[in-house]
Motif scaffolding. Structure first.
Motif, PDB file in Angstrom:
ATOM      1  N   THR A   1       0.823  -1.203   0.000  1.00 21.15           N
ATOM      2  CA  THR A   1       0.000   0.000   0.000  1.00 21.15           C
ATOM      3  C   THR A   1       0.858   1.255   0.000  1.00 21.15           C
ATOM      4  O   THR A   1       0.577   2.223  -0.714  1.00 21.15           O
ATOM      5  CB  THR A   1      -0.911   0.002   1.236  1.00 21.15           C
ATOM      6  OG1 THR A   1      -1.808  -1.109   1.163  1.00 21.15           O
ATOM      7  CG2 THR A   1      -1.729   1.285   1.311  1.00 21.15           C
ATOM      8  N   THR A   2       1.913   1.260   0.822  1.00 13.47           N
ATOM      9  CA  THR A   2       2.786   2.428   0.901  1.00 13.47           C
ATOM     10  C   THR A   2       3.412   2.740  -0.441  1.00 13.47           C
ATOM     11  O   THR A   2       3.457   3.900  -0.874  1.00 13.47           O
ATOM     12  CB  THR A   2       3.890   2.184   1.946  1.00 13.47           C
ATOM     13  OG1 THR A   2       3.284   2.027   3.230  1.00 13.47           O
ATOM     14  CG2 THR A   2       4.860   3.358   1.996  1.00 13.47           C
ATOM     15  N   LEU A   3       3.888   1.710  -1.137  1.00 10.66           N
ATOM     16  CA  LEU A   3       4.523   1.908  -2.436  1.00 10.66           C
ATOM     17  C   LEU A   3       3.523   2.435  -3.461  1.00 10.66           C
ATOM     18  O   LEU A   3       3.784   3.408  -4.179  1.00 10.66           O
ATOM     19  CB  LEU A   3       5.132   0.596  -2.909  1.00 10.66           C
ATOM     20  CG  LEU A   3       5.760   0.584  -4.308  1.00 10.66           C
ATOM     21  CD1 LEU A   3       6.831   1.649  -4.401  1.00 10.66           C
ATOM     22  CD2 LEU A   3       6.339  -0.784  -4.611  1.00 10.66           C
ATOM     23  N   VAL A   4       2.353   1.804  -3.532  1.00  7.82           N
ATOM     24  CA  VAL A   4       1.331   2.227  -4.491  1.00  7.82           C
ATOM     25  C   VAL A   4       0.863   3.647  -4.180  1.00  7.82           C
ATOM     26  O   VAL A   4       0.670   4.477  -5.085  1.00  7.82           O
ATOM     27  CB  VAL A   4       0.146   1.243  -4.489  1.00  7.82           C
ATOM     28  CG1 VAL A   4      -0.981   1.745  -5.385  1.00  7.82           C
ATOM     29  CG2 VAL A   4       0.596  -0.136  -4.948  1.00  7.82           C
ATOM     30  N   ASP A   5       0.694   3.943  -2.908  1.00  2.75           N
ATOM     31  CA  ASP A   5       0.247   5.266  -2.495  1.00  2.75           C
ATOM     32  C   ASP A   5       1.274   6.328  -2.862  1.00  2.75           C
ATOM     33  O   ASP A   5       0.934   7.413  -3.344  1.00  2.75           O
ATOM     34  CB  ASP A   5      -0.010   5.270  -0.986  1.00  2.75           C
ATOM     35  CG  ASP A   5      -0.574   6.594  -0.500  1.00  2.75           C
ATOM     36  OD1 ASP A   5      -1.700   6.919  -0.892  1.00  2.75           O
ATOM     37  OD2 ASP A   5       0.114   7.291   0.275  1.00  2.75           O
ATOM     38  N   ARG A   6       2.545   6.022  -2.632  1.00  2.00           N
ATOM     39  CA  ARG A   6       3.596   6.999  -2.918  1.00  2.00           C
ATOM     40  C   ARG A   6       3.745   7.233  -4.415  1.00  2.00           C
ATOM     41  O   ARG A   6       3.906   8.373  -4.858  1.00  2.00           O
ATOM     42  CB  ARG A   6       4.931   6.509  -2.333  1.00  2.00           C
ATOM     43  CG  ARG A   6       6.037   7.558  -2.404  1.00  2.00           C
ATOM     44  CD  ARG A   6       5.677   8.748  -1.524  1.00  2.00           C
ATOM     45  NE  ARG A   6       6.680   9.795  -1.610  1.00  2.00           N
ATOM     46  CZ  ARG A   6       6.655  10.780  -2.496  1.00  2.00           C
ATOM     47  NH1 ARG A   6       5.667  10.839  -3.366  1.00  2.00           N
ATOM     48  NH2 ARG A   6       7.580  11.714  -2.498  1.00  2.00           N
ATOM     49  N   LEU A   7       3.665   6.193  -5.212  1.00  2.00           N
ATOM     50  CA  LEU A   7       3.740   6.372  -6.656  1.00  2.00           C
ATOM     51  C   LEU A   7       2.491   7.080  -7.183  1.00  2.00           C
ATOM     52  O   LEU A   7       2.562   7.874  -8.121  1.00  2.00           O
ATOM     53  CB  LEU A   7       3.922   5.024  -7.350  1.00  2.00           C
ATOM     54  CG  LEU A   7       5.252   4.312  -7.075  1.00  2.00           C
ATOM     55  CD1 LEU A   7       5.355   3.023  -7.875  1.00  2.00           C
ATOM     56  CD2 LEU A   7       6.444   5.223  -7.389  1.00  2.00           C
ATOM     57  N   GLY A   8       1.355   6.799  -6.556  1.00  2.00           N
ATOM     58  CA  GLY A   8       0.144   7.521  -6.936  1.00  2.00           C
ATOM     59  C   GLY A   8       0.266   9.010  -6.661  1.00  2.00           C
ATOM     60  O   GLY A   8      -0.282   9.845  -7.382  1.00  2.00           O
ATOM     61  N   ALA A   9       1.008   9.363  -5.602  1.00  4.22           N
ATOM     62  CA  ALA A   9       1.191  10.768  -5.260  1.00  4.22           C
ATOM     63  C   ALA A   9       1.994  11.517  -6.312  1.00  4.22           C
ATOM     64  O   ALA A   9       1.871  12.741  -6.432  1.00  4.22           O
ATOM     65  CB  ALA A   9       1.878  10.884  -3.899  1.00  4.22           C
ATOM     66  N   VAL A  10       2.836  10.810  -7.072  1.00  5.49           N
ATOM     67  CA  VAL A  10       3.600  11.452  -8.147  1.00  5.49           C
ATOM     68  C   VAL A  10       2.956  11.179  -9.509  1.00  5.49           C
ATOM     69  O   VAL A  10       3.588  11.368 -10.544  1.00  5.49           O
ATOM     70  CB  VAL A  10       5.080  10.997  -8.132  1.00  5.49           C
ATOM     71  CG1 VAL A  10       5.751  11.456  -6.872  1.00  5.49           C
ATOM     72  CG2 VAL A  10       5.211   9.486  -8.297  1.00  5.49           C
ATOM     73  N   GLY A  11       1.707  10.731  -9.486  1.00 10.61           N
ATOM     74  CA  GLY A  11       0.941  10.592 -10.721  1.00 10.61           C
ATOM     75  C   GLY A  11       1.174   9.329 -11.513  1.00 10.61           C
ATOM     76  O   GLY A  11       0.954   9.317 -12.727  1.00 10.61           O
ATOM     77  N   VAL A  12       1.591   8.255 -10.855  1.00 12.54           N
ATOM     78  CA  VAL A  12       1.867   6.995 -11.557  1.00 12.54           C
ATOM     79  C   VAL A  12       0.820   5.946 -11.181  1.00 12.54           C
ATOM     80  O   VAL A  12       0.626   5.656  -9.997  1.00 12.54           O
ATOM     81  CB  VAL A  12       3.277   6.472 -11.223  1.00 12.54           C
ATOM     82  CG1 VAL A  12       3.521   5.126 -11.910  1.00 12.54           C
ATOM     83  CG2 VAL A  12       4.336   7.481 -11.663  1.00 12.54           C
TER      84      VAL A  12
END
Length: 437
Positions: free
Chosen positions: A61-72
């Protein structure tokens, strides 16, 4: 418009190679050899989507959330239904490994178009995998909670206040107890990453760090209703029962409270309780994320995410010459950090010795003159005798001091009816203290 994509994994060469041969809007800009390289490429702004053809079990979740924060947006390929369900629950878009290149390109385009991992494309439901939330929604009520299951999700109440011990934890614990006494199902969450103290206030002997445990499960996509209930400690009071997700047992465990995992825990908590009461920390700084290009943890992430998700925020300050200015400054910081929040201001520990004659009038005048433009919703009177008795016995006010002016003020604050039933000796019934564990 071109959609740059990075990929990882050589096992699905045909699928990824097919994307390149399509010559459509989806363009593979880099093939990575491992997940760490893919993460670095996404962090650099090279792509707006990532296809994980190998190593999807490493996604959290942390990885997906962080990449989502940069628009990925992340699309993960797997044939395992259980793994696909986990990936879906953490915000990635699962797809079958044998998917046609054209269909995969369509999924990528739609995922990027939606622009948020929080609302997955409709095509995510066309993979043949079950909705990960279906298990929670279809679970028998007897397995979901000891209390009544709310319809349509519960309400999150966050209790925040500036530095200086204005009474956040004590207020949060008593709000939970009063709502439980009203017959509501309640989950109390200790999200303070600096000084978790709900367990101490309630006299809980079991140091389980339930909130951190729930966040770890959520980070791996393994959190469901039964798992959340298992880590939440039941607290039995005279008025009713509520559950507690205890805070971290050591200050250095704050790294376990990642923003994405916290959000998933609170979302799951909404499904199990009518009211989710969150005791937050005081600090609102964005901290480490300002200083690092990598996915550094944020110590204040639990507080900030809880405030963002809250339906009601109580901003608590001490009613004295130090506490009021701190609250005024803190409300300005709160507005800057979480602009969408409209806090309900609570002045706590109101007493004549600290404010002067007619303390409420004095506070009203000072607030009108120096306050941030929002009114005061409640004045909670100082009652040190009742508070000391509650802390000494690990109880709440409705048990040790049901007629306390402070207790009645808290009841009025949360709109719960005053519970006046006592045993024949005028004492609370603490025979239930043992099940409190």
């Amino acid at each position: 418009m071109s959609i740059p994509v990075v990929t990882v994994g050589s096992a699905q060469e045909a699928v990824v190679g097919g994307l390149e041969r399509l010559r459509g809007p989806v363009t593979v800009v880099r093939r990575c050899s491992e997940l760490a390289e893919l993460i670095a490429a996404c962090q650099s702004g090279l792509a707006v989507a990532a296809v994980v053809a190998e190593g999807c079990e490493e996604l959290t979740t942390t990885l997906v959330d962080r990449l989502g924060a940069v628009g990925v947006s992340i699309i993960a390929l797997t044939d395992d239904p259980a793994e696909a369900q986990r990936l879906h629950s953490i915000g990635a878009l699962p797809a079958m490994t044998g998917i046609e290149a054209g269909d995969l390109a369509a999924k990528i385009s739609e995922a990027v178009g939606r622009g948020s991992r929080q609302s997955l494309p409709a095509s995510a439901r066309d993979t043949g995998f079950a909705d990960p939330g279906a298990e929670l929604r279809s679970m028998p009520e007897s397995d979901r909670s000891d209390e009544e299951t709310p319809q349509g999700g519960g309400r999150i109440i966050a209790v925040w206040g500036p530095i200086g011990a204005p009474g956040r934890t004590f207020l949060a614990a008593n709000i939970a107890a009063e709502l439980a006494a009203e017959g509501k199902s309640v989950l109390l969450v200790d999200a303070d990453s600096y000084g978790a103290s709900v367990s101490a206030v309630l006299g809980l002997l079991e140091e389980s760090a339930g909130f951190a445990q729930a966040c770890r499960l959520a980070d791996q996509g393994l959190l469901d209703g039964q798992a959340l209930r298992a880590v939440a400690i039941p607290v039995f009071t005279k008025g009713g029962t509520f559950r507690v997700l205890a805070g971290t047992t050591r200050a250095d465990r704050w790294t376990e409270l990642r923003a994405g995992a916290v959000a998933m825990v609170l979302d799951a908590a909404r499904q199990l309780a009518d009211h989710v009461v969150v005791d937050t920390g005081f600090c609102l700084e964005s901290d480490e994320e300002l200083s690092f290009d990598t996915m550094a943890p944020r110590r204040n992430a639990a507080t900030l995410r809880s405030l963002e998700m809250a339906d009601v925020v109580f901003a608590v300050g001490s009613a004295d010459a130090i506490g009021v200015p701190r609250l005024v400054r803190g409300l300005a910081e709160l507005e800057a950090a979480v602009p969408e929040v409209s806090p309900r201001v609570v002045l706590n520990k109101v007493k004549r010795s600290a404010v002067g004659h007619s303390p409420r009038q004095q506070l009203d005048d000072a607030w009108d003159r120096y306050g941030p433009g929002v009114g005061v919703d409640a004045y909670l009177p100082a009652d040190p005798v009742a508070c000391d008795a509650a802390l000494l016995t690990g109880s709440v006010l409705l048990e040790v001091a049901p007629d306390s002016p402070l207790r009645k003020a808290i009841v009025g604050l949360v709109c719960a009816p005053v519970q006046q039933k006592q045993d024949s000796f005028g004492r609370t019934i603490r025979a239930l203290r043992l099940p409190k564990r």
